[in-house]
Design a protein around this motif. Structure first.
Motif, mmCIF file in Angstrom:
data_model
loop_
_atom_site.group_PDB
_atom_site.id
_atom_site.type_symbol
_atom_site.label_atom_id
_atom_site.label_comp_id
_atom_site.label_asym_id
_atom_site.label_seq_id
_atom_site.Cartn_x
_atom_site.Cartn_y
_atom_site.Cartn_z
ATOM 1 N N UNK A 1 0.835 -1.190 0.000
ATOM 2 C CA UNK A 1 0.000 0.000 0.000
ATOM 3 C C UNK A 1 0.870 1.239 0.000
ATOM 4 N N UNK A 2 0.509 2.212 0.830
ATOM 5 C CA UNK A 2 1.334 3.406 0.973
ATOM 6 C C UNK A 2 2.755 3.029 1.356
ATOM 7 N N UNK A 3 2.861 2.024 2.202
ATOM 8 C CA UNK A 3 4.149 1.429 2.550
ATOM 9 C C UNK A 3 4.080 -0.063 2.285
ATOM 10 N N UNK A 4 4.970 -0.809 2.932
ATOM 11 C CA UNK A 4 4.973 -2.268 2.829
ATOM 12 C C UNK A 4 4.927 -2.842 4.232
ATOM 13 N N UNK A 5 3.864 -3.582 4.522
ATOM 14 C CA UNK A 5 3.734 -4.240 5.816
ATOM 15 C C UNK A 5 3.868 -5.738 5.650
ATOM 16 N N UNK A 6 4.104 -6.438 6.744
ATOM 17 C CA UNK A 6 4.226 -7.889 6.651
ATOM 18 C C UNK A 6 3.888 -8.542 7.976
ATOM 19 N N UNK A 7 3.547 -9.821 7.879
ATOM 20 C CA UNK A 7 3.320 -10.661 9.042
ATOM 21 C C UNK A 7 3.729 -12.079 8.689
ATOM 22 N N UNK A 8 4.168 -12.843 9.678
ATOM 23 C CA UNK A 8 4.689 -14.185 9.434
ATOM 24 C C UNK A 8 4.084 -15.167 10.435
ATOM 25 N N UNK A 9 3.693 -16.331 9.939
ATOM 26 C CA UNK A 9 3.236 -17.426 10.793
ATOM 27 C C UNK A 9 4.254 -18.553 10.719
ATOM 28 N N UNK A 10 4.718 -18.986 11.875
ATOM 29 C CA UNK A 10 5.715 -20.048 11.972
ATOM 30 C C UNK A 10 5.117 -21.208 12.762
ATOM 31 N N UNK A 11 5.018 -22.357 12.126
ATOM 32 C CA UNK A 11 4.493 -23.563 12.763
ATOM 33 C C UNK A 11 3.134 -23.315 13.435
ATOM 34 N N UNK A 12 2.282 -22.579 12.715
ATOM 35 C CA UNK A 12 0.927 -22.323 13.197
ATOM 36 C C UNK A 12 0.803 -21.199 14.193
ATOM 37 N N UNK A 13 1.899 -20.522 14.519
ATOM 38 C CA UNK A 13 1.886 -19.451 15.499
ATOM 39 C C UNK A 13 2.402 -18.158 14.896
ATOM 40 N N UNK A 14 1.891 -17.047 15.407
ATOM 41 C CA UNK A 14 2.453 -15.737 15.083
ATOM 42 C C UNK A 14 3.291 -15.349 16.294
ATOM 43 N N UNK A 15 4.608 -15.546 16.226
ATOM 44 C CA UNK A 15 5.433 -15.445 17.436
ATOM 45 C C UNK A 15 5.538 -14.020 17.983
ATOM 46 N N UNK A 16 5.672 -13.942 19.303
ATOM 47 C CA UNK A 16 6.069 -12.701 19.971
ATOM 48 C C UNK A 16 7.597 -12.670 20.034
ATOM 49 N N UNK A 17 8.137 -11.474 20.134
ATOM 50 C CA UNK A 17 9.568 -11.367 20.390
ATOM 51 C C UNK A 17 9.784 -10.146 21.274
ATOM 52 N N UNK A 18 10.900 -10.066 21.967
ATOM 53 C CA UNK A 18 11.085 -8.981 22.942
ATOM 54 C C UNK A 18 11.184 -7.600 22.320
ATOM 55 N N UNK A 19 11.356 -7.529 21.004
ATOM 56 C CA UNK A 19 11.458 -6.231 20.335
ATOM 57 C C UNK A 19 10.174 -5.862 19.592
ATOM 58 N N UNK A 20 9.154 -6.736 19.649
ATOM 59 C CA UNK A 20 7.841 -6.485 19.042
ATOM 60 C C UNK A 20 7.928 -6.272 17.529
ATOM 61 N N UNK A 21 8.852 -6.978 16.870
ATOM 62 C CA UNK A 21 9.079 -6.692 15.449
ATOM 63 C C UNK A 21 9.165 -7.943 14.572
ATOM 64 N N UNK A 22 9.076 -9.139 15.157
ATOM 65 C CA UNK A 22 9.307 -10.338 14.360
ATOM 66 C C UNK A 22 8.291 -10.442 13.222
ATOM 67 N N UNK A 23 8.802 -10.607 12.003
ATOM 68 C CA UNK A 23 7.953 -10.822 10.844
ATOM 69 C C UNK A 23 7.357 -9.577 10.232
ATOM 70 N N UNK A 24 7.531 -8.431 10.877
ATOM 71 C CA UNK A 24 6.884 -7.204 10.395
ATOM 72 C C UNK A 24 7.802 -6.334 9.539
ATOM 73 N N UNK A 25 9.041 -6.768 9.345
ATOM 74 C CA UNK A 25 10.052 -5.863 8.800
ATOM 75 C C UNK A 25 10.470 -6.152 7.359
ATOM 76 N N UNK A 26 9.686 -6.917 6.611
ATOM 77 C CA UNK A 26 10.075 -7.176 5.224
ATOM 78 C C UNK A 26 10.175 -5.895 4.407
ATOM 79 N N UNK A 27 9.374 -4.903 4.750
ATOM 80 C CA UNK A 27 9.456 -3.630 4.046
ATOM 81 C C UNK A 27 10.768 -2.906 4.273
#
Length: 322
Positions: free
Chosen positions: A138-164
């Protein structure tokens, strides 16, 4: 309406979407309105909470929780924690505590790209899959990732969202808000295609959009490039769409090599023109991925729930966290 539901909020830069979402991710009700234009974040958020309260009251809802999708790194118990230069005052603002105080319900926040992935997991192309990538163009590029049926949390709140923010072109010296250069967002967004066409028009390349550009450069947006350029056989627009498609293709190749998805799901405004680029995009990715077994392509699908994925995903994030 007394059916069990969770309120989903998708807070975008220009529009806010509200919805009542059922236990399996079904969208029961929805409402869309312009993002508040108050000068200070307190005023903006007070307006948003009033809209939510009216939505709940007018429809006789008895929600079990509230989920909100926001841009940037998002702490589920607070809100946006890093958003330089995008929405004044939102970085570090206690979105979740204020919603909890106002409505007395469980409230969780998530990144909008992750929300889209959660929605696809429950009622989209990722349903029944274990590994998937969702990319919003869209205006930018967003992303999300599912690993083994889960959308993981990480301590930096950024896993899978940074493909853009993956660097695609080291020769591109344009600065991204991350301070990197040549990123996916700068090369693969709908905005990027429009800007490439504008650059050609600025250089005097003949086009069906030339007159429009010189009257108002900003009128040459993604929609204009497609509808008044590509669909009319304009050489400049078609050439830039081809270049843009290859750049998106390299982004998806990176996604395959990083996350090994069973499916890639595209959403966002650019997918409204998918008939013009999806076949070439699939060919590019199939040709350049290194994958076992050899020759097995990664399905690339256009989301069928793109318009309300943020609402559904925000709500189902609450379900997943309770």
């Amino acid at each position: 309406m007394a059916d069990s539901c969770i309120i989903g909020i998708d807070w975008g830069g220009t529009r806010i979407k509200l919805g009542a979402v059922g236990p399996e991710g079904e969208l029961l009700l929805r409402q869309v309105f312009d993002s508040p234009k108050e000068a200070d974040i307190d005023g903006v958020f007070a307006d948003l909470m009033e809209q939510v309260a009216r939505f709940v009251s007018a429809n006789g809802l008895e929600p079990e929780g509230i989920g909100i999708a926001l841009t940037g790194p998002v702490d589920p118990e607070l809100g946006v924690v890093l958003l330089p230069g995008k929405v004044k005052g939102l970085e570090g603002y206690p979105v979740v505590p204020k919603l909890k105080e106002r409505f007395g319900l469980p409230v969780f926040a998530t990144n909008d790209g992750l929300a889209a992935m959660i929605a696809e997991k429950y009622c989209g192309h990722a349903k029944g899959r274990r590994f998937a990538v969702s990319i919003t163009l869209g205006t930018g590029v967003g992303s999300g990732v599912m690993i083994d049926g889960r959308i993981p949390d990480d301590p930096h709140f950024m896993f899978g969202t940074q493909l853009g923010h993956v660097v695609l072109d080291v020769s591109d010296d344009r600065l991204c808000l991350t301070s990197a250069r040549g990123t996916g967002e700068m090369n693969c967004s709908a905005t990027a295609l429009a800007m490439s066409v504008r650059s050609g028009l600025q250089r005097g390349i003949p086009s069906t959009l030339s007159e429009r550009y010189w009257e108002n450069p900003h009128a040459v947006d993604f929609q204009a490039v497609i509808e008044d350029g590509v669909e009319k056989g304009d050489e400049l627009c078609m050439d830039e769409l081809g270049r843009w498609t290859r750049r998106v293709g390299w982004l998806l190749v990176n996604a395959v090599h990083a996350y090994s998805p069973e499916v890639i799901i595209l959403s966002g405004g650019a997918t409204l023109a998918s008939d013009h680029f999806l076949p070439a995009l699939r060919d590019h990715v199939a040709k350049h991925i290194f994958r076992y077994p050899p020759g097995e392509e990664v399905p690339i699908r256009v989301s069928e729930i793109s318009d309300h994925a943020g609402v559904i995903g925000a709500a189902m994030n609450v379900k997943e966290r309770q």
